[in-house]
Design an enzyme around this catalytic site. Structure first.
Site, PDB file in Angstrom:
ATOM      1  N   PRO A   1     -68.308  78.378  27.866  1.00  0.00           N
ATOM      2  CA  PRO A   1     -68.255  77.940  26.467  1.00  0.00           C
ATOM      3  C   PRO A   1     -66.962  78.342  25.774  1.00  0.00           C
ATOM      4  O   PRO A   1     -66.426  79.425  26.010  1.00  0.00           O
ATOM      5  CB  PRO A   1     -69.452  78.661  25.830  1.00  0.00           C
ATOM      6  CG  PRO A   1     -70.339  79.036  26.966  1.00  0.00           C
ATOM      7  CD  PRO A   1     -69.443  79.273  28.124  1.00  0.00           C
ATOM      8  N   CYS A   2     -66.471  77.459  24.922  1.00  0.00           N
ATOM      9  CA  CYS A   2     -65.344  77.776  24.037  1.00  0.00           C
ATOM     10  C   CYS A   2     -65.856  78.367  22.727  1.00  0.00           C
ATOM     11  O   CYS A   2     -65.269  79.295  22.179  1.00  0.00           O
ATOM     12  CB  CYS A   2     -64.522  76.529  23.755  1.00  0.00           C
ATOM     13  SG  CYS A   2     -63.686  75.857  25.199  1.00  0.00           S
TER      14      CYS A   2
END
Length: 217
Positions: A138-139
């Site tokens: 995930p960013c």
């Protein structure tokens, strides 16, 4: 001799569109070129903080490529946790079914409902047991909700942020998530703040962004 890089900027924006253009301008004019671990060249500005006063006016920048249908589908997945396209993961899955066992948005709503001044209405997407072993991670890492002066405010931390290609879509989705939580807790949606540790523009977007910056500024 290595030149010092610029780190840290606060932008107080009126709308999502205002935030995008001003953020792009900061990265374009003050960012540094690096090659990331995948071999892609990016123009990066570290620790860019953007406060959006009104996330519900001028939501879609004129120069952004996504249409309203795609943005609404993205928002739906973020809030519901559905993964109809069988991605490796979605933010919605991590928020609504973290580690296949916890609905963090329901937790956030309960916390805010039971105590309006809570500092514990926080949801995370990073799962150490998973994300330390895979390439697609995930960013967006943290979504934190706080009720202050009768309004619900959202602060989101991105470890890595494709500012040119993703920022308006991210914010459109986050504005819907904020409204969802606000409706459930009976308060008015407030401001959205994003903290992008690596706010960047990929090399394949440089020509397009240069034209956009010239057109706006």
């Amino acid at each position: 001799m290595t030149m010092d890089i610029s780190i840290g900027r606060v932008i107080k924006a009126h709308t999502i569109s205002d935030a995008w253009y001003r953020g792009l301008n900061t990265i374009w004019n003050q960012g540094s070129v690096i090659t990331d671990e995948r071999g892609s060249r990016i123009l990066e500005y570290m620790n860019l903080m953007v406060v959006i006063n009104d996330p519900y006016t001028s939501e879609i920048p004129e120069d952004f490529s996504w249409n309203i249908e795609r943005l609404d589908e993205y928002s739906k997945q973020l809030i519901s946790g559905d993964n109809t396209q069988n991605f490796e993961y979605t933010y919605g899955q991590r928020l609504r079914n973290w580690n296949n066992e916890i609905d963090q948005i329901s937790y956030v709503i309960d916390k805010l409902t039971n105590n309006a001044s809570t500092r514990r209405a926080t949801a995370v997407t990073w799962i150490p047991a998973v994300d330390t072993k895979v390439d697609e991670v995930p960013c967006m890492i943290i979504d934190d909700f706080k009720i202050r002066n009768g309004k619900l405010h959202l602060t989101t931390l991105f470890r890595s942020h494709d500012f040119s290609g993703a920022y308006p879509a991210n914010l459109y989705g986050l504005s819907r998530l904020l409204k969802h939580v606000a409706d459930k807790t009976g308060v008015t949606p407030g401001k959205i703040t994003t903290i992008s540790i690596s706010a960047h523009i990929y090399e394949h977007d440089w020509d397009k962004i240069e034209d956009i910056i010239k057109g706006v500024y």
